[in-house]
Motif scaffolding. Structure first.
Motif, PDB file in Angstrom:
ATOM      1  N   SER A   1     -11.653  -9.130  40.505  1.00 45.64           N
ATOM      2  CA  SER A   1     -12.212  -8.495  41.837  1.00 45.64           C
ATOM      3  C   SER A   1     -12.295  -7.239  41.872  1.00 45.64           C
ATOM      4  O   SER A   1     -13.389  -6.535  42.418  1.00 45.64           O
TER       5      SER A   1
ATOM      6  N   GLY B   1     -11.166 -15.997  48.820  1.00 44.84           N
ATOM      7  CA  GLY B   1     -12.135 -17.170  48.405  1.00 44.84           C
ATOM      8  C   GLY B   1     -11.723 -17.959  47.088  1.00 44.84           C
ATOM      9  O   GLY B   1     -11.585 -19.031  47.046  1.00 44.84           O
ATOM     10  N   ALA B   2     -11.500 -16.968  45.998  1.00 45.25           N
ATOM     11  CA  ALA B   2     -10.959 -17.624  44.756  1.00 45.25           C
ATOM     12  C   ALA B   2      -9.744 -18.467  44.839  1.00 45.25           C
ATOM     13  O   ALA B   2      -9.554 -19.193  44.573  1.00 45.25           O
TER      14      ALA B   2
ATOM     15  N   TRP C   1     -15.733 -15.693  42.337  1.00 46.18           N
ATOM     16  CA  TRP C   1     -15.604 -17.323  42.741  1.00 46.18           C
ATOM     17  C   TRP C   1     -15.934 -18.243  41.732  1.00 46.18           C
ATOM     18  O   TRP C   1     -15.175 -19.130  41.554  1.00 46.18           O
TER      19      TRP C   1
ATOM     20  N   LEU D   1     -10.447 -21.580  46.696  1.00 48.93           N
ATOM     21  CA  LEU D   1     -11.118 -22.568  45.858  1.00 48.93           C
ATOM     22  C   LEU D   1     -10.063 -23.097  44.739  1.00 48.93           C
ATOM     23  O   LEU D   1     -10.111 -24.303  44.243  1.00 48.93           O
TER      24      LEU D   1
ATOM     25  N   SER E   1     -13.277 -11.579  47.868  1.00 51.71           N
ATOM     26  CA  SER E   1     -13.359 -12.157  46.837  1.00 51.71           C
ATOM     27  C   SER E   1     -11.972 -13.160  46.422  1.00 51.71           C
ATOM     28  O   SER E   1     -11.833 -14.126  46.065  1.00 51.71           O
TER      29      SER E   1
END
Length: 96
Positions: free
Chosen positions: A53, A76-77, A19, A80, A73
């Motif tokens: 990841s 969430g990335a 992240w 974001l 991972s």
């Protein structure tokens, strides 16, 4: 007989590393890349994040929860990067 790990690595650290890398790379693309090239470079960054990841979670060395860790991972990335991209998009619409 295999010996159990005395102090296994924390799986959450790998997720947070991915992240943080996504955050830094997205902000760098937003600042240093011209507006018309941001979307292609965001795709390149996201591809790198997916590979990172996998690499981080393979380095972790445990098979239990591998898919969940990689999925969290990457998801969430992606979220974001999407939020930061929205911010840069709104900033591009504002007159300077």
């Amino acid at each position: 007989m295999s010996e159990p790990a005395l102090a296994p690595r924390n799986a959450l650290v790998g997720v947070v590393v991915v992240w943080a890398t996504a955050f830094v790379a997205t902000v760098a693309v937003g600042i240093f890349v011209a507006e018309e090239w941001r979307v292609p470079w965001m795709l390149v960054v996201f591809g790198g994040i997916v590979l990172l990841s996998f690499a981080v979670q393979l380095w972790y060395g445990h098979t239990q929860g591998f898919i969940f860790r990689v999925a969290s991972s990457v998801t969430g990335a992606l979220l974001l990067m999407g939020l930061i991209s929205i911010g840069f998009g709104i900033a591009a619409l504002l007159p300077s």
